[in-house]
Design an enzyme around this catalytic site. Sequence first.
Site, PDB file in Angstrom:
ATOM      1  N   LYS A  74      23.979  36.049-148.076  1.00 21.10           N
ATOM      2  CA  LYS A  74      22.587  35.769-148.441  1.00 21.10           C
ATOM      3  C   LYS A  74      22.427  36.097-149.912  1.00 21.10           C
ATOM      4  O   LYS A  74      23.134  36.965-150.435  1.00 21.10           O
ATOM      5  CB  LYS A  74      21.632  36.648-147.630  1.00 21.10           C
ATOM      6  CG  LYS A  74      20.277  36.031-147.456  1.00 21.10           C
ATOM      7  CD  LYS A  74      20.266  35.029-146.328  1.00 21.10           C
ATOM      8  CE  LYS A  74      18.997  34.211-146.291  1.00 21.10           C
ATOM      9  NZ  LYS A  74      18.911  33.429-145.048  1.00 21.10           N
ATOM     10  N   ASP A  99      16.182  29.063-148.604  1.00 18.23           N
ATOM     11  CA  ASP A  99      15.501  30.004-147.712  1.00 18.23           C
ATOM     12  C   ASP A  99      14.058  30.029-148.230  1.00 18.23           C
ATOM     13  O   ASP A  99      13.637  29.085-148.928  1.00 18.23           O
ATOM     14  CB  ASP A  99      16.180  31.387-147.763  1.00 18.23           C
ATOM     15  CG  ASP A  99      15.723  32.320-146.642  1.00 18.23           C
ATOM     16  OD1 ASP A  99      16.209  32.178-145.519  1.00 18.23           O
ATOM     17  OD2 ASP A  99      14.846  33.176-146.889  1.00 18.23           O
ATOM     18  N   GLY A 104       3.313  30.462-140.428  1.00 19.53           N
ATOM     19  CA  GLY A 104       3.926  29.891-141.618  1.00 19.53           C
ATOM     20  C   GLY A 104       3.454  28.465-141.815  1.00 19.53           C
ATOM     21  O   GLY A 104       2.823  27.865-140.928  1.00 19.53           O
ATOM     22  N   TRP A 110       7.085  23.358-140.501  1.00 17.73           N
ATOM     23  CA  TRP A 110       6.931  21.893-140.526  1.00 17.73           C
ATOM     24  C   TRP A 110       7.833  21.217-139.482  1.00 17.73           C
ATOM     25  O   TRP A 110       7.369  20.404-138.667  1.00 17.73           O
ATOM     26  CB  TRP A 110       7.240  21.396-141.945  1.00 17.73           C
ATOM     27  CG  TRP A 110       7.430  19.932-142.109  1.00 17.73           C
ATOM     28  CD1 TRP A 110       6.463  18.974-142.077  1.00 17.73           C
ATOM     29  CD2 TRP A 110       8.672  19.259-142.338  1.00 17.73           C
ATOM     30  NE1 TRP A 110       7.035  17.738-142.276  1.00 17.73           N
ATOM     31  CE2 TRP A 110       8.379  17.879-142.440  1.00 17.73           C
ATOM     32  CE3 TRP A 110      10.008  19.672-142.487  1.00 17.73           C
ATOM     33  CZ2 TRP A 110       9.370  16.921-142.671  1.00 17.73           C
ATOM     34  CZ3 TRP A 110      10.992  18.729-142.710  1.00 17.73           C
ATOM     35  CH2 TRP A 110      10.672  17.369-142.802  1.00 17.73           C
TER      36      TRP A 110
END
Length: 446
Positions: free
Chosen positions: A124, A164, A235, A241
């Site tokens: 990450k 991210d 979110g 989405w």
Amino acid sequence: MNVDKILADLEAKHPGEKEYLQAVREVLLTVQDEYNKHPEFEKAKIIERMVEPDRILTFRVTWVDDKGEVQNNIGYRVQFNNAIGPYKGGIRFHASVNLSILKFLGFEQTFKNALTTLPMGGAKGGSDFSPRGKSDAEIMRFCQAFMIELWRNIGPDMDVPAGDIGVGGREVGYLYGMYKKLTRECTGTLTGKGFEFGGSRIRPEATGFGACYYVQSMLKDLGTDFKGKTVAVSGFGNVAWGAVLKATELGAKVVTISGPDGYIYDPDGINTPEKIETMLELRASGNDVCAPYAEKYPNAQFFAGKKPWEQKVDIAMPCATQNEVSKADAEMLRDNKVLLVAEVSNMGCTAEAIDLFIENKMVYAPGKAVNAGGVATSGLEMTQNAQHIYWTAEEVDKNLHQIMKDIYDQCVKYGKEEDGYMNYMKGANIAGFMKVANAMMGQGVI
Ligand code: 2IT
């Protein structure tokens, strides 16, 4: 395995890294019984090796804003574990980014990527740079400055970053553009690219789509499906989405989305092309607020400073960020008799919330399984790039479907408890852990 001792040692070494320690604790507590059946793991100090990242890169990122002022941020890449394949995981740009958060994400990513069945290790990266209110030119200059530092440490068989929070298609494009400029190679290092230059079909939708495929399997085991169910989503970014699109397509009614400013409750459902477009506009505005949705759709209500978990729904899908579901939120979900909670954000639920779900035998699945469709589709993008070909959306979606089914089956295999309760968290942690542990065992002490 002495979990308390390992955690105490880690805490002494890394004081205050609370998200990282939280993520490690959750995995250790759920895998210890299985681990203890393998004295060879103990002898090889597998767990002590697994909880520390292989390496951490930190660098200064200096750039010039639109006013001509010089700005400094910190950039990171945490290369956690490459026992199974090249380091793989997203890059997060958010004011809250610090080493604890990136270490927790890299640790989780290692097990998640193991679950995908594809050859990918865990990593990450990110920066404390906040994209909020920044111009397109500022975003581009920041991405370029970030990559000037990072490029030597990544590559198609070494480490493949992606997006991210705060890093979407635009940012991946700017990062990749600079990577190519510096390396003079088109190796596809970075996933989530534009379709014209190596990106995979379905990658933008994949996290949300994959989460809905996982929930479909959960619902099937409960003897039902998405049709007619109400869904609370949090979110309003890329993950939310995709989840809204697919849940709606499968016959559910999504009634909430949220932002740092509060949440929207739309009793009619977030289910028309215009409403989906509004979500995209909210995101593109860069203001990080969802309130304007309610100004556009009079039946929708905005609840300032609150989270959607107080609404009575059938399915809860947290899609925002870590620790967004507290114990008090979990109590509301329980009291409202939610059918299932599918965590889509990474570590979206606090440890106390998860304890409450499990004590009450509620149906709860963890982010590292539910959201793995995103990185799995990144893996499919790597495959297409390596072969210098493009697959159709149908081909990618078919693969994603199969991968989510395989992930679900692994969770069930290791997660079914004696009384029949399906502990998806335990299943995901053990399945992921065993694969990484066996891969490390097979490669000697390194
Ligand atoms: O948390 C995640 O799995 C991601 N942000 C996606 C990582 C990736 O490499 O696609």
